[in-house]
Design a protein around this motif. Structure first.
Motif, short mmCIF file in Angstrom:
data_model
loop_
_atom_site.label_atom_id
_atom_site.label_comp_id
_atom_site.label_asym_id
_atom_site.label_seq_id
_atom_site.Cartn_x
_atom_site.Cartn_y
_atom_site.Cartn_z
N UNK B 73 14.69 34.27 -6.57
CA UNK B 73 14.39 34.24 -5.14
C UNK B 73 12.92 34.52 -4.87
N UNK B 74 12.41 35.60 -5.47
CA UNK B 74 11.01 35.94 -5.23
C UNK B 74 10.06 34.94 -5.88
N UNK B 75 10.45 34.45 -7.05
CA UNK B 75 9.64 33.43 -7.73
C UNK B 75 9.48 32.20 -6.83
N UNK B 76 10.59 31.72 -6.29
CA UNK B 76 10.54 30.53 -5.45
C UNK B 76 9.81 30.80 -4.14
N UNK B 77 10.02 32.00 -3.61
CA UNK B 77 9.38 32.32 -2.34
C UNK B 77 7.86 32.39 -2.50
N UNK B 78 7.45 33.02 -3.59
CA UNK B 78 6.00 33.12 -3.83
C UNK B 78 5.40 31.73 -4.01
N UNK B 79 6.10 30.88 -4.78
CA UNK B 79 5.58 29.53 -5.03
C UNK B 79 5.65 28.66 -3.77
N UNK B 80 6.80 28.72 -3.08
CA UNK B 80 6.98 27.84 -1.91
C UNK B 80 5.98 28.17 -0.81
N UNK B 81 5.64 29.47 -0.67
CA UNK B 81 4.73 29.85 0.41
C UNK B 81 3.28 29.47 0.11
#
Lengths: 136, 227
Positions: B73-81
């Motif tokens: 979740x945090x990996x994707x959130x960091x990348x997506x943002x």
């Protein structure tokens, strides 16, 4: 993948299997095999009482109820002898399966060691094994 | 203020979550042990000790299947943002700031200050590693947790199959099995929902004083502003 990286991944995976699957073969496989050998050796020698002592409590109880005979007699009628060579042993947590050329046995870990949960098992495609000796 | 109290005050957020993490993990351990032994009893099997449960496939799988999804979740959130924006969200970059930004914006190379990490100044691989170190760490923890979940889940699933007098599955077969993907996706969907709703709800809702929220009086359309 480089050989070093592969070794690291393999070692990690092995450690994980040992830890989480509790399937470190070296630890439990030997005692599972020893129990299975003692069980089938007792059956071949027609020593029903010895074989019954290696049965899980529920399996022994079910065998006596379904046959209306003492375990040491019933086991000699139901179980398979001359099972041939051992093909494979697999241990997962508190359960194990030992496959012989002529039979498949399922064992479970109890406080006083591994016991036979089911034996004289025939494969049924897509279904659990059909075992002549098994618990409730 | 004494040095110990200063350390506590300066690290309150990390320490608070470390303490409640450990309390929850211990609670999960004992609840899981009780549940495992109830199941053993129902199957006519002996119960296991806490030490055996600690290294059991059951406990390891239950822990890591949640860990992997949280780190994903945090990996994707960091990348997506980095690239995607959500207009009005304090979690989002403004439209003109989307992307990896310039070295000046990111204080790299000649734009570093004396307090900047050394690897921000050196350039090359080190700066690339530092520039992506958060995602690399999150990604590594995600992958290791998912690997351990898959191996633990394999052991746990096969233990159940053996109790039902069925043949155990091979590890590759388990990776294609519904049990593995059910465990994985039920965790992923909840994490994706939570993080997506956080991004959207924070457009209109506020928590006074939290850097995760806009200032209470900020306009709904303000993007990337934190209070």
């Amino acid at each position: 993948m480089g050989s070093v990286a592969f070794r690291v991944v393999s070692a990690t995976a092995t450690a994980c299997v040992c830890l989480s699957a509790a399937g470190c073969a070296s630890g439990h496989e030997q005692t599972v095999n020893a129990t299975a050998i003692s069980f089938y050796t007792a059956l071949e020698a027609e020593r029903g009482a010895v074989a019954c002592a290696l049965l899980a409590p529920e399996t022994k109880s079910e065998l006596e109820q379904s046959s209306n005979k003492p375990c040491d007699q019933a086991i000699l009628e139901e179980a398979v002898t001359n099972v041939g060579d051992r093909r494979r042993t697999e241990v997962f947590g508190t359960m194990a399966q030992v496959r012989y050329a002529g039979d498949v046995a399922f064992l479970a870990q109890f406080d006083d060691g591994w016991k036979v949960m089911a034996a004289a098992c025939e494969p049924v495609p897509g279904q659990p094994y059909d075992c002549s000796v098994e618990g409730g | 203020m004494s040095s110990a109290r200063r350390v506590l005050a300066d690290n309150g957020l990390g320490l608070f979550f470390a303490v409640i993490f450990l309390m929850a993990l211990v609670g999960q351990f004992f609840a899981g042990l009780a549940q495992f032994n109830n199941d053993q009893h129902a199957e006519g099997l002996d119960t296991i000790t806490w030490a055996d449960y600690l290294t059991s496939a059951d406990f390891v799988t239950d822990v890591t299947e949640n860990w992997q999804s949280e780190y994903l979740q945090f990996l994707l959130y960091i990348l997506a943002t980095v690239w995607l924006i959500q207009r009005g969200s304090p979690e989002s970059a403004a439209r003109d700031e989307a992307g990896r930004e310039s070295d000046a914006d990111q204080m790299l190379g000649e734009h570093t200050v004396p307090e900047s990490p050394r690897w921000a100044r050196t350039g090359g691989v080190r700066t690339t590693v530092l520039s992506n170190s958060l995602v690399l760490a999150m990604g590594l923890i995600f992958l290791v947790s998912w690997l351990v979940q898959s191996i633990g889940g394999w052991g746990m699933y096969n233990e159940t199959r053996l109790q039902r007098m069925q043949d155990p599955l091979t590890y590759p077969a388990y990776l294609l099995n519904a049990d593995f993907w059910s465990r994985t996706l039920q965790n992923w969907q909840s994490e994706f929902l939570a993080v997506g709703s956080m991004a959207v709800l924070s457009i209109y809702l506020r928590q006074r004083g939290s850097p995760e929220s806009k200032p209470v009086g900020a306009a709904h359309a303000d993007t990337g502003e934190t209070g």
